[in-house]
Motif scaffolding. Sequence first.
Motif, PDB file in Angstrom:
ATOM      1  N   ASP A  38      18.979   0.472  11.001  1.00 39.19           N
ATOM      2  CA  ASP A  38      17.657   0.010  10.897  1.00 39.19           C
ATOM      3  C   ASP A  38      16.785   0.079  12.371  1.00 39.19           C
ATOM      4  O   ASP A  38      15.865   0.233  12.286  1.00 39.19           O
ATOM      5  CB  ASP A  38      17.482  -1.459  10.642  1.00 39.19           C
ATOM      6  N   GLU A  39      17.715  -0.040  13.414  1.00 39.83           N
ATOM      7  CA  GLU A  39      17.005   0.181  14.618  1.00 39.83           C
ATOM      8  C   GLU A  39      16.405   1.562  14.911  1.00 39.83           C
ATOM      9  O   GLU A  39      15.448   1.679  15.378  1.00 39.83           O
ATOM     10  CB  GLU A  39      17.637  -0.244  15.810  1.00 39.83           C
ATOM     11  N   VAL A 151      15.145  -9.184  18.187  1.00 40.72           N
ATOM     12  CA  VAL A 151      15.737  -9.631  16.997  1.00 40.72           C
ATOM     13  C   VAL A 151      16.450 -10.897  17.249  1.00 40.72           C
ATOM     14  O   VAL A 151      16.423 -11.439  18.668  1.00 40.72           O
ATOM     15  CB  VAL A 151      17.320  -8.769  16.751  1.00 40.72           C
ATOM     16  N   ARG A 279      12.352  -6.925  10.242  1.00 39.28           N
ATOM     17  CA  ARG A 279      13.843  -7.600  10.333  1.00 39.28           C
ATOM     18  C   ARG A 279      13.873  -8.785   9.314  1.00 39.28           C
ATOM     19  O   ARG A 279      14.544  -9.250   8.603  1.00 39.28           O
ATOM     20  CB  ARG A 279      13.869  -8.060  11.869  1.00 39.28           C
ATOM     21  N   ASN A 283      16.494  -8.747   6.253  1.00 41.21           N
ATOM     22  CA  ASN A 283      17.343  -9.502   6.421  1.00 41.21           C
ATOM     23  C   ASN A 283      17.412 -10.607   5.236  1.00 41.21           C
ATOM     24  O   ASN A 283      18.493 -11.028   4.579  1.00 41.21           O
ATOM     25  CB  ASN A 283      17.374 -10.628   7.735  1.00 41.21           C
TER      26      ASN A 283
END
Length: 364
Positions: A38-39, A151, A279, A283
Motif C-alpha cells: 500500500d505504501e 501511519v 489508511r 484498515n
Amino acid sequence: MFNLKTVAMGTAALALMASAALAETVIRVQSVIPAQADEVHMLQEFANDVAELTDGEVKFEILPAGAVVGVQETLDAVDSGLIEGGFAWTHYWSGKHPAAMLFGSPVAGAGVGIDNIAFLSWFQYGGGKELYDQLWDEMGMNVKGFMLQPVGPEALGWFKEPIASMDDFRKYRFRTPPGIPGQTYKDIGVASVAMGGGDILPALEKGTIDAAEWCCPKPDSVFGFQKVLKHYYLQGLHQVVVNADLYINKDVYDSLTPLQQKAIEVAANASLSKAMSYRIYENGKALKDLTENHGVILHDTPADYFPAYMAAAKTALETNAADNEFFAKVWQSQKDFADIAVPFWAGAQASNAALGKAHADSLK
C-alpha cells in the motif's frame, strides 16, 4: 508542394519537443518494500501529483526493494547519487544517528503522548520540519527528505493464544521493529526478535518466533499473518507514530527550479493527508474481512502492558538524550510541543474515542 512556412513550423515544433525532453528530470526512487505494498501505491499517487504539477517536467520512477541496492544500502545509495531517490521509514537509519527514530517512529509517542495527528502538528508548525532538515546534516548525508505517509497507531500484534497479562506476553518470542522500540520490549522482559517484513511469516510457520507485529490490519493481512495466528491486539505503544519518507539526492534536488521544488513540497504535504485518509478506510475494510471471513479474534491489550512499556520507553529516551546532543534537542522540542498541545488534543480525542467506541460496540 514544398512549403517553407510548413517546414519552419515543423522544425520549430521538433525543437520545442526536444527542449521539453531535455528539460525532463527523472528521479528513480528505490523503495525498501515490495511493489504491491500500500505504501508504494500511495507513493505513486504522490509521483503522479508531482508530474501533473510540473507539467511532466519532474517524474518519479518507483523501483521495488533491491532493484539497484540492498534495503540497508538505500540511503547510502541516495547520498552517493547511485540512485536519485529512496523511500523508507527514517527510523531505519537509527544506526547512523539515534535521532532518526524521533522522526520515523518516536517510541511510545515520544514518551509524552504525541499521536500521529499531533506529530504532524509538531512537524509542520512546532519546529519539527526544521529539525528534520538538520538531521541529514547531522548524519552527514547529501539528502533532502520529505515526510509523506503517517501511519499509526500500529497494532500490538498477533498471538497464538490470548494474552491476559504481561506474564502471558513474556512467554512468546515476539517479532518487533529494530532499534529503541524493539529494545524497549527486551527491557520489559519480552523476547524481542528483530527481522525484516518478508521474513516474518516464514519464521512464524517454522516456529522461530511465536508472535509478531508488523503494522495495521491491511498490511498485516497482505502479509498473511491470519493464516497462522488468530488472536489480534490493536492497541500498542511501540509505534504510535510511524512515518514513511522520501529521500532525494541533494544535488539532484538543488538542480530543480524553485517552482519544481515547490511542487514536490506541495505534493508531499498533500500526501500527508491523503495517506492518513487512505489508511483509515483500508484498515477498516481489512479488519472487517479478518474478523468476519478469516476467524481472527480481536482482543483488548492487557492493562499492565501500558505502564510497563511507557516507563521503559521513557528510560530509553532519557538515556539517548544524555548520550547525544541533537537527540536531546529534538526530544526537547517534542516535549515542549506536547506540554502545550497534548492536554487539549488528548481531551478532544477522549470524546472522539468514546463516540467511535459507542458505534463499534453497537455493531457487535
